[in-house]
Motif scaffolding. Structure first.
Motif, PDB file in Angstrom:
ATOM      1  N   MET A   1     -19.727 101.262 104.978  1.00 41.09           N
ATOM      2  CA  MET A   1     -18.999 100.020 104.856  1.00 41.09           C
ATOM      3  C   MET A   1     -18.893  99.364 106.243  1.00 41.09           C
ATOM      4  SD  MET A   1     -15.209  99.409 103.250  1.00 41.09           S
ATOM      5  CE  MET A   1     -14.223 100.191 104.494  1.00 41.09           C
ATOM      6  N   GLN A   2     -19.132  98.063 106.285  1.00 38.74           N
ATOM      7  CA  GLN A   2     -19.042  97.304 107.526  1.00 38.74           C
ATOM      8  C   GLN A   2     -18.132  96.096 107.328  1.00 38.74           C
ATOM      9  OE1 GLN A   2     -22.836  96.016 108.953  1.00 38.74           O
ATOM     10  NE2 GLN A   2     -23.581  98.078 109.323  1.00 38.74           N
ATOM     11  N   HIS A   3     -17.551  95.663 108.427  1.00 37.28           N
ATOM     12  CA  HIS A   3     -16.746  94.435 108.419  1.00 37.28           C
ATOM     13  C   HIS A   3     -17.121  93.625 109.652  1.00 37.28           C
ATOM     14  CE1 HIS A   3     -13.348  91.766 107.749  1.00 37.28           C
ATOM     15  NE2 HIS A   3     -13.083  91.876 109.037  1.00 37.28           N
ATOM     16  N   GLU A   4     -17.691  92.457 109.423  1.00 34.87           N
ATOM     17  CA  GLU A   4     -18.139  91.586 110.511  1.00 34.87           C
ATOM     18  C   GLU A   4     -16.943  91.020 111.274  1.00 34.87           C
ATOM     19  OE1 GLU A   4     -21.704  90.562 112.164  1.00 34.87           O
ATOM     20  OE2 GLU A   4     -21.596  91.462 110.190  1.00 34.87           O
ATOM     21  N   LEU A   5     -16.949  91.178 112.602  1.00 37.87           N
ATOM     22  CA  LEU A   5     -15.902  90.594 113.443  1.00 37.87           C
ATOM     23  C   LEU A   5     -16.383  89.327 114.135  1.00 37.87           C
ATOM     24  CD1 LEU A   5     -14.512  93.831 115.123  1.00 37.87           C
ATOM     25  CD2 LEU A   5     -13.477  92.509 113.272  1.00 37.87           C
ATOM     26  N   TRP A   6     -17.654  89.333 114.568  1.00 35.53           N
ATOM     27  CA  TRP A   6     -18.218  88.165 115.222  1.00 35.53           C
ATOM     28  C   TRP A   6     -19.730  88.179 115.072  1.00 35.53           C
ATOM     29  CZ3 TRP A   6     -21.564  86.387 118.905  1.00 35.53           C
ATOM     30  CH2 TRP A   6     -21.379  85.050 119.286  1.00 35.53           C
ATOM     31  N   PRO A   7     -20.433  87.111 114.771  1.00 38.78           N
ATOM     32  CA  PRO A   7     -19.817  85.809 114.491  1.00 38.78           C
ATOM     33  C   PRO A   7     -19.045  85.845 113.177  1.00 38.78           C
ATOM     34  CG  PRO A   7     -22.184  85.690 114.109  1.00 38.78           C
ATOM     35  CD  PRO A   7     -21.892  87.055 114.652  1.00 38.78           C
ATOM     36  N   ALA A   8     -18.010  85.084 113.122  1.00 36.56           N
ATOM     37  CA  ALA A   8     -17.165  85.028 111.933  1.00 36.56           C
ATOM     38  C   ALA A   8     -16.581  83.639 111.798  1.00 36.56           C
ATOM     39  CB  ALA A   8     -16.031  86.052 112.042  1.00 36.56           C
ATOM     40  N   GLU A   9     -16.284  83.293 110.583  1.00 40.53           N
ATOM     41  CA  GLU A   9     -15.598  82.025 110.339  1.00 40.53           C
ATOM     42  C   GLU A   9     -14.161  82.143 110.834  1.00 40.53           C
ATOM     43  OE1 GLU A   9     -17.082  79.302 109.041  1.00 40.53           O
ATOM     44  OE2 GLU A   9     -18.929  80.456 108.988  1.00 40.53           O
ATOM     45  N   GLY A  10     -13.571  81.030 111.147  1.00 40.29           N
ATOM     46  CA  GLY A  10     -12.158  81.057 111.485  1.00 40.29           C
ATOM     47  C   GLY A  10     -11.871  81.013 112.972  1.00 40.29           C
ATOM     48  N   GLN A  11     -10.797  81.665 113.362  1.00 42.11           N
ATOM     49  CA  GLN A  11     -10.216  81.499 114.687  1.00 42.11           C
ATOM     50  C   GLN A  11     -10.774  82.422 115.768  1.00 42.11           C
ATOM     51  OE1 GLN A  11      -8.014  79.018 115.306  1.00 42.11           O
ATOM     52  NE2 GLN A  11      -8.436  78.416 113.217  1.00 42.11           N
ATOM     53  N   ARG A  12     -11.603  83.386 115.407  1.00 47.87           N
ATOM     54  CA  ARG A  12     -12.042  84.353 116.419  1.00 47.87           C
ATOM     55  C   ARG A  12     -13.004  83.724 117.408  1.00 47.87           C
ATOM     56  NH1 ARG A  12     -13.124  88.528 112.066  1.00 47.87           N
ATOM     57  NH2 ARG A  12     -11.032  89.162 111.558  1.00 47.87           N
ATOM     58  N   ARG A  13     -12.580  83.689 118.661  1.00 48.01           N
ATOM     59  CA  ARG A  13     -13.382  83.102 119.732  1.00 48.01           C
ATOM     60  C   ARG A  13     -13.309  83.996 120.954  1.00 48.01           C
ATOM     61  NH1 ARG A  13     -14.381  79.883 116.178  1.00 48.01           N
ATOM     62  NH2 ARG A  13     -13.835  77.723 115.982  1.00 48.01           N
ATOM     63  N   TRP A  14     -14.437  84.112 121.643  1.00 52.25           N
ATOM     64  CA  TRP A  14     -14.453  84.809 122.920  1.00 52.25           C
ATOM     65  C   TRP A  14     -13.845  83.905 123.981  1.00 52.25           C
ATOM     66  CZ3 TRP A  14     -15.595  89.773 122.892  1.00 52.25           C
ATOM     67  CH2 TRP A  14     -16.468  90.284 121.923  1.00 52.25           C
ATOM     68  N   ARG A  15     -13.082  84.490 124.883  1.00 49.98           N
ATOM     69  CA  ARG A  15     -12.579  83.745 126.028  1.00 49.98           C
ATOM     70  C   ARG A  15     -12.777  84.609 127.270  1.00 49.98           C
ATOM     71  NH1 ARG A  15      -6.883  84.834 127.361  1.00 49.98           N
ATOM     72  NH2 ARG A  15      -6.165  86.474 125.978  1.00 49.98           N
ATOM     73  N   VAL A  16     -12.877  83.954 128.404  1.00 45.99           N
ATOM     74  CA  VAL A  16     -13.106  84.645 129.665  1.00 45.99           C
ATOM     75  C   VAL A  16     -11.766  84.967 130.321  1.00 45.99           C
ATOM     76  CG1 VAL A  16     -14.068  84.462 131.995  1.00 45.99           C
ATOM     77  CG2 VAL A  16     -15.296  83.491 130.070  1.00 45.99           C
ATOM     78  N   ILE A  17     -11.650  86.193 130.812  1.00 48.42           N
ATOM     79  CA  ILE A  17     -10.509  86.611 131.616  1.00 48.42           C
ATOM     80  C   ILE A  17     -11.103  87.246 132.872  1.00 48.42           C
ATOM     81  CG2 ILE A  17      -8.459  88.073 131.771  1.00 48.42           C
ATOM     82  CD1 ILE A  17      -8.509  88.112 128.641  1.00 48.42           C
ATOM     83  N   THR A  18     -10.637  86.826 134.037  1.00 51.35           N
ATOM     84  CA  THR A  18     -11.135  87.413 135.286  1.00 51.35           C
ATOM     85  C   THR A  18      -9.966  87.959 136.099  1.00 51.35           C
ATOM     86  OG1 THR A  18     -10.974  85.431 136.642  1.00 51.35           O
ATOM     87  CG2 THR A  18     -13.010  85.698 135.360  1.00 51.35           C
ATOM     88  N   ASP A  19     -10.316  88.635 137.181  1.00 51.09           N
ATOM     89  CA  ASP A  19      -9.294  89.204 138.055  1.00 51.09           C
ATOM     90  C   ASP A  19      -8.478  88.151 138.795  1.00 51.09           C
ATOM     91  OD1 ASP A  19     -11.047  88.350 140.068  1.00 51.09           O
ATOM     92  OD2 ASP A  19     -11.883  90.343 140.327  1.00 51.09           O
ATOM     93  N   THR A  20      -8.792  86.867 138.636  1.00 48.02           N
ATOM     94  CA  THR A  20      -7.988  85.821 139.281  1.00 48.02           C
ATOM     95  C   THR A  20      -6.554  85.840 138.758  1.00 48.02           C
ATOM     96  OG1 THR A  20      -8.723  84.146 137.690  1.00 48.02           O
ATOM     97  CG2 THR A  20      -9.962  84.320 139.762  1.00 48.02           C
ATOM     98  N   VAL A  21      -6.328  86.429 137.569  1.00 46.66           N
ATOM     99  CA  VAL A  21      -4.971  86.545 137.032  1.00 46.66           C
ATOM    100  C   VAL A  21      -4.104  87.445 137.897  1.00 46.66           C
ATOM    101  CG1 VAL A  21      -5.665  86.084 134.650  1.00 46.66           C
ATOM    102  CG2 VAL A  21      -5.508  88.443 135.441  1.00 46.66           C
ATOM    103  N   MET A  22      -4.733  88.261 138.770  1.00 47.09           N
ATOM    104  CA  MET A  22      -3.985  89.149 139.666  1.00 47.09           C
ATOM    105  C   MET A  22      -4.371  88.945 141.123  1.00 47.09           C
ATOM    106  SD  MET A  22      -5.837  92.671 138.545  1.00 47.09           S
ATOM    107  CE  MET A  22      -6.816  93.333 139.881  1.00 47.09           C
ATOM    108  N   GLY A  23      -4.941  87.776 141.451  1.00 48.56           N
ATOM    109  CA  GLY A  23      -5.254  87.457 142.833  1.00 48.56           C
ATOM    110  C   GLY A  23      -6.684  87.712 143.262  1.00 48.56           C
ATOM    111  N   GLY A  24      -7.518  88.231 142.381  1.00 48.37           N
ATOM    112  CA  GLY A  24      -8.924  88.479 142.708  1.00 48.37           C
ATOM    113  C   GLY A  24      -9.720  87.187 142.741  1.00 48.37           C
ATOM    114  N   VAL A  25     -11.009  87.310 143.079  1.00 49.70           N
ATOM    115  CA  VAL A  25     -11.844  86.120 143.225  1.00 49.70           C
ATOM    116  C   VAL A  25     -13.122  86.163 142.375  1.00 49.70           C
ATOM    117  CG1 VAL A  25     -10.963  85.600 145.533  1.00 49.70           C
ATOM    118  CG2 VAL A  25     -12.989  87.044 145.292  1.00 49.70           C
ATOM    119  N   SER A  26     -13.211  87.104 141.433  1.00 46.81           N
ATOM    120  CA  SER A  26     -14.392  87.156 140.554  1.00 46.81           C
ATOM    121  C   SER A  26     -14.447  85.891 139.709  1.00 46.81           C
ATOM    122  CB  SER A  26     -14.337  88.384 139.652  1.00 46.81           C
ATOM    123  OG  SER A  26     -14.360  89.571 140.414  1.00 46.81           O
TER     124      SER A  26
END
Length: 162
Positions: A1-26
């Motif tokens: 049994m499988q359940h598709e997570l992405w691509p999927a209809e609806g609200q699921r979207r990838w977003r970028v998070i970098t170390d700048t949230v803690m002072g980094g520069v990536s």
């Protein structure tokens, strides 16, 4: 049994998070593009360890409200990935985790060809938490370039529970 997570209809979207949230520069981006004949979310960027940094991540919340997603009936997560011969990590978060640095992790090496990776829940390593992973409380999936200076280039065409 499988359940598709992405691509999927609806609200699921990838977003970028970098170390700048803690002072980094990536620096990183995510774009929906074609990679070797497949439509994919492509994370690219430069991981830098300056200013105590060192990561770029694309993340996707599985429930629209950021709450729990019940993955209890599954053994793990699988992904179809294309990379640049670098080491990356799958990082999962559950509603049991309160701090941003906590996660459940599994490393992988992404080659420059499409490959299917299976990440069994039983093989996850706890990072900065003693709380066991509870699939019924899965909240977020992240694909992460972390821990050393390098140019990240990782694409995901599919993500599913198995």
């Amino acid at each position: 049994m499988q359940h598709e997570l992405w691509p999927a209809e609806g609200q699921r979207r990838w977003r970028v998070i970098t170390d700048t949230v803690m002072g980094g520069v990536s620096q990183g981006t995510v774009q929906l593009v074609e990679v070797e004949g497949r439509t994919a979310a492509r994370m690219r960027g430069a991981v830098s360890t300056e200013n105590n940094g060192g990561f770029i991540q694309i993340a996707m919340d599985l429930a629209p409200d950021g709450g729990a997603f019940d993955a209890g009936g599954f053994e793990g997560i699988a992904a179809e990935l294309f990379g640049n011969d670098q080491a990356y990590g799958l990082h999962l978060r559950s509603t049991d985790l309160a701090r941003p640095q906590q996660s459940y992790r599994q490393p992988f090496q992404a080659t420059p060809r499409w490959q299917v990776f299976e990440f069994p829940f039983a093989a996850l390593t706890r990072h900065r938490t003693d709380v066991p992973f509870a699939p019924r409380r899965l909240r977020r999936v992240g694909l992460v370039a972390i821990g050393r200076e390098f140019d990240a280039d990782l694409s995901v065409a599919r993500l599913w529970l198995y």
